[in-house]
Design a protein around this motif. Structure first.
Motif, short mmCIF file in Angstrom:
data_model
loop_
_atom_site.label_atom_id
_atom_site.label_comp_id
_atom_site.label_asym_id
_atom_site.label_seq_id
_atom_site.Cartn_x
_atom_site.Cartn_y
_atom_site.Cartn_z
N ARG A 125 0.83 -1.20 0.00
CA ARG A 125 0.00 0.00 0.00
C ARG A 125 0.87 1.26 0.00
N ARG A 126 1.95 1.23 0.79
CA ARG A 126 2.83 2.41 0.85
C ARG A 126 3.52 2.64 -0.50
N ASP A 182 2.36 1.76 -3.40
CA ASP A 182 1.33 2.30 -4.30
C ASP A 182 1.08 3.78 -4.04
N GLN A 183 1.10 4.19 -2.77
CA GLN A 183 0.90 5.60 -2.43
C GLN A 183 2.05 6.45 -2.94
N GLY A 191 1.86 6.94 -6.49
CA GLY A 191 0.64 7.63 -6.91
C GLY A 191 -0.42 6.68 -7.42
N ASP A 237 -3.33 3.48 -6.93
CA ASP A 237 -4.47 3.23 -6.04
C ASP A 237 -4.04 2.37 -4.88
N ALA A 238 -4.63 2.65 -3.73
CA ALA A 238 -4.30 1.87 -2.54
C ALA A 238 -5.30 0.79 -2.30
#
Length: 113
Positions: free
Chosen positions: A103-104, A106-107, A110, A112-113
């Motif tokens: 998730r990090r 992906d963040q 930029g 999607d999480a």
């Protein structure tokens, strides 16, 4: 009396009968011997054998089953959730950490999480 037996002395017939009976007894004795040997092997497997000079001892059936139950208990401990020390708990912690890191990433990218 059958025709083919005409002229055969009675003692020939008795001797032939005795030989046939001896053959039947010998065959039965072999079969009984095999059955007895297999029975002894089964009892040895169930009871186990003590160690003797030059030959390792073999545990009996109940001792072997007890050993298998102990090992199975250790495996069950590792594949069930418990106090956090099992392999399953460690796998869950690792899986959760990988998901957090994904998730990090992906963040940061930029996405999607």
């Amino acid at each position: 009396m059958p025709a083919w037996m005409d002229g055969i002395e009675p003692w020939y017939a008795a001797a032939a009968g005795a030989l046939a009976a001896a053959g039947v007894v010998a065959a039965s004795a072999r079969k009984l011997g095999r059955l007895l040997r297999r029975t002894v092997h089964l009892v040895d497997d169930l009871a186990g054998e003590p160690e003797r000079p030059g030959v390792e001892g073999r545990p009996g059936l109940m001792e072997r089953v007890g050993s298998i139950e102990d090992r199975l208990g250790r495996v069950e401990h590792e594949v069930q959730h418990n106090d956090g020390t099992s392999l399953k708990d460690a796998m869950k912690r690792t899986e959760d950490a990988v998901h957090r890191l994904a998730r990090r990433v992906d963040q940061v990218e930029g996405g999607d999480a």
